[in-house]
Design a protein around this motif. Structure first.
Motif, PDB file in Angstrom:
ATOM      1  N   LEU A  73      13.264  -0.045  -3.303  1.00  0.00           N
ATOM      2  CA  LEU A  73      12.063   0.134  -2.496  1.00  0.00           C
ATOM      3  C   LEU A  73      10.931  -0.640  -3.134  1.00  0.00           C
ATOM      4  N   ILE A  74      10.144  -1.322  -2.311  1.00  0.00           N
ATOM      5  CA  ILE A  74       8.958  -2.027  -2.781  1.00  0.00           C
ATOM      6  C   ILE A  74       7.744  -1.236  -2.310  1.00  0.00           C
ATOM      7  N   VAL A  75       6.838  -0.925  -3.235  1.00  0.00           N
ATOM      8  CA  VAL A  75       5.600  -0.217  -2.906  1.00  0.00           C
ATOM      9  C   VAL A  75       4.448  -1.178  -3.182  1.00  0.00           C
ATOM     10  N   VAL A  76       3.646  -1.452  -2.160  1.00  0.00           N
ATOM     11  CA  VAL A  76       2.521  -2.380  -2.285  1.00  0.00           C
ATOM     12  C   VAL A  76       1.213  -1.657  -2.000  1.00  0.00           C
ATOM     13  N   GLU A  77       0.130  -2.342  -2.266  1.00  0.00           N
ATOM     14  CA  GLU A  77      -1.201  -1.829  -1.920  1.00  0.00           C
ATOM     15  C   GLU A  77      -1.621  -2.463  -0.607  1.00  0.00           C
ATOM     16  N   VAL A  93      10.108  -1.357   2.393  1.00  0.00           N
ATOM     17  CA  VAL A  93       8.777  -1.557   1.835  1.00  0.00           C
ATOM     18  C   VAL A  93       7.833  -0.524   2.432  1.00  0.00           C
ATOM     19  N   CYS A  94       6.944  -0.013   1.613  1.00  0.00           N
ATOM     20  CA  CYS A  94       5.904   0.901   2.077  1.00  0.00           C
ATOM     21  C   CYS A  94       4.617   0.536   1.353  1.00  0.00           C
ATOM     22  N   ALA A  95       3.517   1.124   1.778  1.00  0.00           N
ATOM     23  CA  ALA A  95       2.231   0.792   1.171  1.00  0.00           C
ATOM     24  C   ALA A  95       1.400   2.035   0.941  1.00  0.00           C
ATOM     25  N   LEU A  96       0.662   1.981  -0.145  1.00  0.00           N
ATOM     26  CA  LEU A  96      -0.381   2.961  -0.415  1.00  0.00           C
ATOM     27  C   LEU A  96      -1.671   2.386   0.143  1.00  0.00           C
ATOM     28  N   PRO A  97      -2.632   3.233   0.479  1.00  0.00           N
ATOM     29  CA  PRO A  97      -3.834   2.728   1.140  1.00  0.00           C
ATOM     30  C   PRO A  97      -4.760   1.916   0.244  1.00  0.00           C
ATOM     31  N   ASN A  98      -4.730   2.145  -1.045  1.00  0.00           N
ATOM     32  CA  ASN A  98      -5.673   1.459  -1.923  1.00  0.00           C
ATOM     33  C   ASN A  98      -5.229   1.606  -3.374  1.00  0.00           C
ATOM     34  N   LYS A  99      -6.050   1.103  -4.252  1.00  0.00           N
ATOM     35  CA  LYS A  99      -5.706   1.118  -5.673  1.00  0.00           C
ATOM     36  C   LYS A  99      -5.561   2.530  -6.238  1.00  0.00           C
ATOM     37  N   ALA A 100      -6.186   3.483  -5.608  1.00  0.00           N
ATOM     38  CA  ALA A 100      -6.141   4.857  -6.112  1.00  0.00           C
ATOM     39  C   ALA A 100      -5.042   5.676  -5.435  1.00  0.00           C
ATOM     40  N   GLY A 101      -4.184   5.025  -4.664  1.00  0.00           N
ATOM     41  CA  GLY A 101      -3.176   5.739  -3.889  1.00  0.00           C
ATOM     42  C   GLY A 101      -2.261   6.623  -4.710  1.00  0.00           C
ATOM     43  N   THR A 126       4.085  -2.733  -6.988  1.00  0.00           N
ATOM     44  CA  THR A 126       3.335  -3.977  -7.128  1.00  0.00           C
ATOM     45  C   THR A 126       1.856  -3.661  -7.120  1.00  0.00           C
ATOM     46  N   LEU A 127       1.166  -4.203  -8.070  1.00  0.00           N
ATOM     47  CA  LEU A 127      -0.285  -4.016  -8.169  1.00  0.00           C
ATOM     48  C   LEU A 127      -0.973  -5.343  -7.883  1.00  0.00           C
ATOM     49  N   ASP A 128      -2.081  -5.286  -7.181  1.00  0.00           N
ATOM     50  CA  ASP A 128      -2.862  -6.488  -6.936  1.00  0.00           C
ATOM     51  C   ASP A 128      -3.438  -6.995  -8.247  1.00  0.00           C
TER      52      ASP A 128
END
Length: 159
Positions: A73-77, A93-101, A126-128
């Motif tokens: 699984l890939i987790v992105v911002e 792939v899924c995403a958190l809403p922001n850096k504090a997710g 993955t972190l920006d």
């Protein structure tokens, strides 16, 4: 791709915006919208993203987590990064809403928030490049909680 995720164009607060629904399929197979996010398409103002009143984005493309298609699984911002990877054939792939997710997930649900991620052999976080030290620390804490159950990798994206 727009149809797969229900993306659309509309106006929000008088500004043209891409509408991004954050959805999940319930136990009966019905698609439930949990949150709506707007990505403004103009250069007015200092904010590019806004949430619909009452919306709280937790996990974009949550179905990839709840019904795994792959062992990784890939987790992105950010939802649009998840959409881009999905359109390139990376469907898990899924995403958190922001850096504090990560921090928000733990605060709202405790370690139970991490349980669905345990279905995977590997979870790529993955972190920006502009991720704050606080965001990196929050991800590291949660990675440590998962480390004893499955191998987890942290990857910093180039952009």
């Amino acid at each position: 791709v727009a149809g797969e995720f229900g993306l659309g164009l509309d106006e929000h607060a008088g500004r043209p915006a891409l509408v991004i629904p954050w959805t999940v399929t319930d136990r009966d197979g019905a698609l439930q919208t949990r949150a709506i996010q707007y990505r403004y398409m103009d250069d007015d103002g200092d904010t590019r993203y806004r949430w619909h009143k009452g919306s709280v984005g937790r996990l974009f493309n949550a179905d990839a987590v709840m019904t795994p298609l792959d062992s990784d699984l890939i987790v992105v911002e950010g939802a649009l990064k998840a959409v881009a990877l999905w359109s390139a054939g990376m469907f898990s792939v899924c995403a958190l809403p922001n850096k504090a997710g990560w921090q928000t997930g733990l605060r709202s649900s405790g370690s139970a928030w991490l349980d669905p991620f345990r279905r995977f052999d590997r979870v790529w976080i993955t972190l920006d490049p502009d991720a704050t030290d606080e965001a990196r620390a929050a991800a590291a804490v949660q990675l440590g909680q998962l480390q004893d159950r499955l191998p987890v990798e942290t990857v910093q994206t180039a952009s």
